[in-house]
Scaffold this active site. Structure first.
Site, PDB file in Angstrom:
ATOM      1  N   GLY A  15       4.637 -59.325 -24.468  1.00 41.29           N
ATOM      2  CA  GLY A  15       3.413 -58.882 -25.126  1.00 41.29           C
ATOM      3  C   GLY A  15       3.432 -57.387 -25.390  1.00 41.29           C
ATOM      4  NE  ARG A  76       5.226 -63.775 -25.224  1.00 39.12           N
ATOM      5  CZ  ARG A  76       4.735 -63.106 -24.199  1.00 39.12           C
ATOM      6  NH1 ARG A  76       5.545 -62.704 -23.225  1.00 39.12           N
ATOM      7  NH2 ARG A  76       3.453 -62.812 -24.135  1.00 39.12           N
ATOM      8  CG  ASP A 107       7.750 -59.533 -13.254  1.00 30.71           C
ATOM      9  OD1 ASP A 107       8.000 -58.312 -13.151  1.00 30.71           O
ATOM     10  OD2 ASP A 107       6.982 -60.138 -12.488  1.00 30.71           O
ATOM     11  N   GLY A 108       9.682 -60.995 -17.162  1.00 33.42           N
ATOM     12  CA  GLY A 108      10.617 -61.795 -17.946  1.00 33.42           C
ATOM     13  C   GLY A 108      11.604 -60.940 -18.714  1.00 33.42           C
ATOM     14  CB  THR A 129       2.664 -55.974 -18.897  1.00 37.83           C
ATOM     15  OG1 THR A 129       1.626 -56.967 -18.786  1.00 37.83           O
ATOM     16  CG2 THR A 129       2.996 -55.475 -17.511  1.00 37.83           C
ATOM     17  CG  ASP A 131      -1.750 -59.253 -18.141  1.00 34.52           C
ATOM     18  OD1 ASP A 131      -2.833 -59.020 -18.713  1.00 34.52           O
ATOM     19  OD2 ASP A 131      -0.996 -60.175 -18.487  1.00 34.52           O
ATOM     20  CG  ASP A 133       1.599 -59.010 -14.868  1.00 36.71           C
ATOM     21  OD1 ASP A 133       2.183 -57.991 -15.291  1.00 36.71           O
ATOM     22  OD2 ASP A 133       1.618 -60.091 -15.479  1.00 36.71           O
ATOM     23  CG  MET A 173      -6.412 -60.608 -22.993  1.00 36.85           C
ATOM     24  SD  MET A 173      -5.205 -59.942 -24.144  1.00 36.85           S
ATOM     25  CE  MET A 173      -4.045 -61.319 -24.211  1.00 36.85           C
ATOM     26  NE  ARG A 175      -0.310 -66.817 -19.695  1.00 31.35           N
ATOM     27  CZ  ARG A 175       0.051 -66.307 -20.865  1.00 31.35           C
ATOM     28  NH1 ARG A 175      -0.671 -66.560 -21.935  1.00 31.35           N
ATOM     29  NH2 ARG A 175       1.120 -65.560 -20.972  1.00 31.35           N
ATOM     30  CD  GLN A 257      -9.011 -58.107 -23.220  1.00 28.64           C
ATOM     31  OE1 GLN A 257      -9.005 -57.986 -22.003  1.00 28.64           O
ATOM     32  NE2 GLN A 257      -9.048 -59.282 -23.827  1.00 28.64           N
TER      33      GLN A 257
END
Length: 326
Positions: A15, A76, A107-108, A129, A131, A133, A173, A175, A257
């Site tokens: 993202g 992706r 991470d991916g 990112t 997030d 996260d 946002m 997930r 966002q």
């Protein structure tokens, strides 16, 4: 450790996040100032597989520091999970003379970088990112900007919610991670914050009780922030109306966002992390992830970083419970 890097490739993956352009700029200009060529890889690992690669100059990154999104685009790439494609990517690096790779993403994206490194390409990951996260770092590029977008949206929603004596359910946002909801909820004085990591926070009866208690004290509107990982925000508003009789509406903020001008904090972290990544590659380092930890820029082995577990900031949630009563 003594491998001399002559050409660095830079890509953004996963993202998009505000501040990615500032990071691309920092990587490019920092490398050029060290006499290292820079190749921009467009559309993430998809572009790497297909050779969508262009040489970057100082001018290539002029006037992008204030722009959201990523000038290199992002995508992706499920096919990158296949070992044959990982080998193809490393071969494409060699075609373009890329012996060092900076990957800006989550991470991916770091797992993809690790896969490329198995074929002799030095790699460094930078956490990008919204997030927040990634376990190894206290900060990820784009997070502050995303939270500020949510704050602005809620400020506008509060005006109309108060005018109609309404309950506004705002889905943000996240997930698998509730940090945007937590920070934005605390910063906007939300009545309740619902996150996927904690069942108590997402308890319907508790949320209804908070709404009714605040109404009894004279508050004429309510803001409930729901992280998308909790799900059911539209159903939540419907149930609140059915149980309380209070007019309730859902607003899903979605991808707004991710967009817009990055905050000063995001530009600062993105720039510093970009410079740090180039310094690591210039020293011959590989399989590293740049992080911001306890006020310092540091780096971790990719495998170590990916193995770390991150606990959500429940102290923020508890603080909001204490101070959200009207």
């Amino acid at each position: 450790m003594d491998k001399q890097i002559r050409t660095i490739g830079v890509l953004t993956s996963g993202g998009d996040a505000q501040g990615m352009n500032a990071c691309i700029r920092a990587v490019t200009r920092s490398a050029l100032n060290k006499g290292i060529r820079v190749m921009g890889i467009r559309k993430g690992y998809n572009g790497l597989l297909r050779g969508d690669i262009v040489e970057m100059t100082a001018g290539s990154v002029a006037d992008i520091i204030h722009r959201g999104g990523t000038i290199l685009y992002t995508a992706r790439c499920p096919e990158f999970l296949e070992p044959d494609n990982q080998k193809r990517a490393s071969e494409m690096c060699k075609v373009f003379g890329i012996d060092g790779l900076v990957v800006i993403g989550g991470d991916g994206s770091f797992r993809g970088a690790k896969d490329v490194s198995k074929f002799g390409i030095n790699v460094v990951g930078i956490p990008g990112t919204i997030d927040l996260d990634i376990a190894c770092t206290d900060y990820t590029i784009g997070f502050d900007s995303a939270v500020n977008v949510v704050m602005d949206a809620i400020s506008r929603l509060r005006d109309t919610s108060a005018s109609h004596e309404r309950c506004s359910v705002v889905e943000v946002m996240g997930r698998h991670c509730g940090e945007i909801a937590l920070w934005a909820g605390l910063a906007t004085g939300a009545d309740a914050i619902m996150i996927p990591e904690d069942k108590e926070s997402a308890d319907f009866e508790r949320v209804v009780r908070i709404i009714l208690e605040n109404r009894a004290r004279g508050k004429n509107h309510n803001i409930i922030i729901v992280s998308e990982g909790v799900g059911g925000s539209q159903e939540l508003a419907k149930r609140i109306h059915e149980v309380t009789g209070i007019d309730s509406r859902t607003t899903i903020l979605g991808h707004i966002q991710r967009g817009g001008r990055p905050t000063a904090l995001d530009v600062k972290h993105a720039s510093m992390m970009g410079v740090y990544a180039v310094e690591l590659l210039a020293k011959g380092e590989t399989d590293r992830v740049v992080a911001y930890k306890n006020g310092q820029y540091v780096d971790y082995d990719i495998d170590e970083a990916l193995a770390m577990h991150r606990d959500v900031s429940m102290d923020i949630w508890k603080a909001n419970v204490d101070i959200s009563t009207y």
